[in-house]
Design a protein around this motif. Sequence first.
Motif, PDB file in Angstrom:
ATOM      1  N   ASP A   1       0.844  -1.205   0.000  1.00  0.00           N
ATOM      2  CA  ASP A   1       0.000   0.000   0.000  1.00  0.00           C
ATOM      3  C   ASP A   1       0.874   1.247   0.000  1.00  0.00           C
ATOM      4  O   ASP A   1       0.515   2.266  -0.597  1.00  0.00           O
ATOM      5  CB  ASP A   1      -0.928  -0.005   1.218  1.00  0.00           C
TER       6      ASP A   1
ATOM      7  N   LEU B   1       1.789   1.921  -3.579  1.00  0.00           N
ATOM      8  CA  LEU B   1       0.637   2.284  -4.410  1.00  0.00           C
ATOM      9  C   LEU B   1       0.115   3.671  -4.080  1.00  0.00           C
ATOM     10  O   LEU B   1      -0.394   4.386  -4.952  1.00  0.00           O
ATOM     11  CB  LEU B   1      -0.463   1.240  -4.253  1.00  0.00           C
ATOM     12  N   GLU B   2       0.249   4.078  -2.832  1.00  0.00           N
ATOM     13  CA  GLU B   2      -0.210   5.415  -2.430  1.00  0.00           C
ATOM     14  C   GLU B   2       0.650   6.525  -3.010  1.00  0.00           C
ATOM     15  O   GLU B   2       0.258   7.696  -2.986  1.00  0.00           O
ATOM     16  CB  GLU B   2      -0.218   5.507  -0.899  1.00  0.00           C
TER      17      GLU B   2
ATOM     18  N   PHE C   1       1.284   6.779  -6.142  1.00  0.00           N
ATOM     19  CA  PHE C   1       0.777   7.047  -7.490  1.00  0.00           C
ATOM     20  C   PHE C   1      -0.466   7.937  -7.436  1.00  0.00           C
ATOM     21  O   PHE C   1      -1.356   7.732  -6.609  1.00  0.00           O
ATOM     22  CB  PHE C   1       0.397   5.735  -8.190  1.00  0.00           C
ATOM     23  N   GLU C   2      -0.511   8.911  -8.333  1.00  0.00           N
ATOM     24  CA  GLU C   2      -1.746   9.678  -8.516  1.00  0.00           C
ATOM     25  C   GLU C   2      -2.757   8.818  -9.260  1.00  0.00           C
ATOM     26  O   GLU C   2      -2.392   7.939 -10.040  1.00  0.00           O
ATOM     27  CB  GLU C   2      -1.446  10.946  -9.311  1.00  0.00           C
ATOM     28  N   ASN C   3      -4.038   9.088  -9.040  1.00  0.00           N
ATOM     29  CA  ASN C   3      -5.085   8.292  -9.694  1.00  0.00           C
ATOM     30  C   ASN C   3      -5.003   8.367 -11.214  1.00  0.00           C
ATOM     31  O   ASN C   3      -5.393   7.430 -11.916  1.00  0.00           O
ATOM     32  CB  ASN C   3      -6.468   8.737  -9.224  1.00  0.00           C
ATOM     33  N   SER C   4      -4.485   9.461 -11.730  1.00  0.00           N
ATOM     34  CA  SER C   4      -4.404   9.641 -13.181  1.00  0.00           C
ATOM     35  C   SER C   4      -3.119   9.075 -13.783  1.00  0.00           C
ATOM     36  O   SER C   4      -2.901   9.188 -14.991  1.00  0.00           O
ATOM     37  CB  SER C   4      -4.496  11.137 -13.520  1.00  0.00           C
ATOM     38  N   ASP C   5      -2.286   8.453 -12.955  1.00  0.00           N
ATOM     39  CA  ASP C   5      -1.021   7.891 -13.425  1.00  0.00           C
ATOM     40  C   ASP C   5      -1.307   6.613 -14.216  1.00  0.00           C
ATOM     41  O   ASP C   5      -1.851   5.640 -13.686  1.00  0.00           O
ATOM     42  CB  ASP C   5      -0.118   7.591 -12.230  1.00  0.00           C
TER      43      ASP C   5
ATOM     44  N   LEU D   1      -0.465   2.860 -13.140  1.00  0.00           N
ATOM     45  CA  LEU D   1      -1.301   2.030 -12.270  1.00  0.00           C
ATOM     46  C   LEU D   1      -1.986   0.908 -13.042  1.00  0.00           C
ATOM     47  O   LEU D   1      -2.224  -0.177 -12.505  1.00  0.00           O
ATOM     48  CB  LEU D   1      -2.352   2.892 -11.561  1.00  0.00           C
ATOM     49  N   THR D   2      -2.314   1.166 -14.277  1.00  0.00           N
ATOM     50  CA  THR D   2      -2.973   0.133 -15.078  1.00  0.00           C
ATOM     51  C   THR D   2      -2.002  -0.627 -15.978  1.00  0.00           C
ATOM     52  O   THR D   2      -2.232  -1.786 -16.308  1.00  0.00           O
ATOM     53  CB  THR D   2      -4.079   0.752 -15.956  1.00  0.00           C
TER      54      THR D   2
ATOM     55  N   HIS E   1      -4.538  -6.824 -11.062  1.00  0.00           N
ATOM     56  CA  HIS E   1      -5.259  -7.224  -9.852  1.00  0.00           C
ATOM     57  C   HIS E   1      -5.575  -8.711  -9.925  1.00  0.00           C
ATOM     58  O   HIS E   1      -5.969  -9.232 -10.971  1.00  0.00           O
ATOM     59  CB  HIS E   1      -6.553  -6.415  -9.713  1.00  0.00           C
TER      60      HIS E   1
ATOM     61  N   ARG F   1       8.335   5.023  -8.369  1.00  0.00           N
ATOM     62  CA  ARG F   1       7.165   4.652  -9.174  1.00  0.00           C
ATOM     63  C   ARG F   1       7.576   3.990 -10.489  1.00  0.00           C
ATOM     64  O   ARG F   1       7.016   2.974 -10.901  1.00  0.00           O
ATOM     65  CB  ARG F   1       6.307   5.892  -9.456  1.00  0.00           C
TER      66      ARG F   1
END
Length: 540
Positions: free
Chosen positions: A345, A348-349, A351-355, A358-359, A364, A451
Motif C-alpha cells: 500500500d 501504491l499510495e 501514485f496519482e489516480n491519473s497515473d 497504475l494500469t 489485480h 514509481r
Amino acid sequence: MNTIYQSIRYLLFSALSVMGAVLFSACGDFLEEYSTDQRYCEDAQDLEDLMIGEAFLPTNNLSTYSPGSLSPENMVSYNMAYIHVLDDDADVLMLNNYVQSSSTCSPLHVLGAMYRWAADPNMDDLNKKWTDGSWANIYKRIGAINAIIFQSEKIQPKNDADEKLMAHVAGEAHFLRAFYYLQLANVYGLPYAKATASSDFCVPLKISETIEDRYFSRNTNAEVWGQIAQDLDIAAEQLKGYNPETKLRAGYYAVKALQTRVALYMEDYEKVLECASVFDTPVSPYALTDLNSHVMGENILCKSSKDVIFTMSQNEIPCIFANEGTAYDSNWMPYPVASCFKASDDLLEKFENSDLRLTHYFRHTETTNSVMPDKYKTWATYNDKECVSAMFLLRLAEVVLNKAEAQVMLGKNSEAAQTINALRAKRFASASPAPADGNQLVNFIRDERRRELCFEGHRWFDLRRYAVNSKYPLSSDYTITHPAYAYNESKGTAEQVGYYVLESYQKDQAAWVIPVPDETINFNRGEITNLLRKTRDMKH
C-alpha cells in the motif's frame, strides 16, 4: 573440491580452472596441441565463444522458475531474487495455511525470513537452510572474465576484423565485470559513501587471472568501486561506436547507461550528465515508452522495447509475486503455493489516480483483488524470447531518472524539473509539473524513481545510498514496516497479527547488508566476516 561453494579462490575462476576445463570446451580441438598448463584461446573468435559460454548469467526459461519451483533447493539458481522483498515496495499475500510440509513450498515459505530481516535470512519457514547461489554464480563468471581480459591483451589480431572483434570482446568483458561487482557491492557490502569509502567494507576484489594461494578478505568500497569505474571507462573506449543488434549483448550505449548509475551512486554528478548526454542525440536508437499510446496488455519491459538497452539473467518477479490470479490453474498451483508477495500500500499510495502506470505496470488478482507487478506480461509463454531480467537490466527511463537526480544535486533545479517532466509526460495524459524548490524536487524525483523502477531491483539499493548521501540523506529515523500475518483456520482468512520494523541504516546497519554465504566464510577461515544481525521480534 566443490568449486562452486567452498572457496572464493575457486569461485573466482583463475588460470587453472578457466584456461583449463572451460577453455577446453570453448576453444576447439586446437587446444590439444598445447600442454595442460598452456592451453589458451588462439584468436578473437575463440574469446568470443568463451564469452558467450561462460561470462553471461543464463536467461532461463521461466517455466523452470514457476512459483511451485521456488524451493530452498532451487534458490541456488536464482540471482538475488530476495532483493525484491526487502524494501517498502513489497507486502505479504497469504493464502491458506501455507507452511504445510517440506515438499510444499511457496515464495512466502522460502523468503519469509528475508522479508522479516531475520538474524539468519537464508532460512525457510520450516527452519531449513537454503544457499544463496548469487555469490557463486557471479564470482564464477568474474573468474572467466578475468581470463578473457588477460588473453585479449596477449593475442595479436590477424586482421582488421579480428582487431575489431577483440576490442568488442574485451570491452564487453570489462563491462560485465563492472556490472557484476556493482551488484555484489550493493548486496554484500556497505553502501558507497564518499567520506568513508576508504574504510567501509565491500566484497573481495579479484581481477587477476592467476591462482593466488591465500584466503580472501573483503576489500574496501574505495577499491571495489574504483575498479568498477575504471572497468567502465575502459569498456567505453573499446566499445565506442559499437551497438549490437541483440539486447543480450553490451555495446557503447549499455556502458554509458551503467556509468550513469555508478556515477550517481558515487555522487559524481557531472559524470552522470556527461554519460547521459549520449542518449540525447538524434542517432540514439532508444526512446521512452509512451503509455498514452501503449496497447493495454502488452509487455512494458521486453527485449523489443526501445526503452530496453541491455538485459541478462532471468526475471523472478512472476515467481515471487505469484498469487491466485488468472495466469494460474488452481489444480496446477494450489493455494499453499500461492502464498507470496504483492505490491505494498505504501508504494501504491505514491501514485496519482491519473497515473497510467497504475494500469500498465500492475494487475489485480481474481480472488483477493491484490495488486501485483506486471511489467513483463508474457512470462508464461514457453521459452519467451521477450524475457528481460529483473536485476540485470538497463533501460532509458533509468538513465533519465539518473540525469534528473544528478541535475538537482548540482543545483540545476529548472533543468532537473524539465527532465523529470519529460518522463512524466509519457506517464500521464496530463501530468502535473514537478516542484521548483530544491528539497521538494529531490523528494519528488526520488518518488518518481520509485514509481517508475519498482520491482526492477532498484529500491533496496536506492534506500541504502539515500541513507549515506552527503547532501540529502534519509532521516536517521527512517524505518520500513512489514506487516505479519497468521492464517485463521476457523475463518479461512489470513489476519494481520503484528509487524516487523527495520530501523534506519544508522541504527540497524547489519540488516541492510546481506550475509556472505556460510560456505565462503568457513573456507576462508574467518578472513571474511559478516556483521552480526540481531534477532528481530514481531511487534504488536
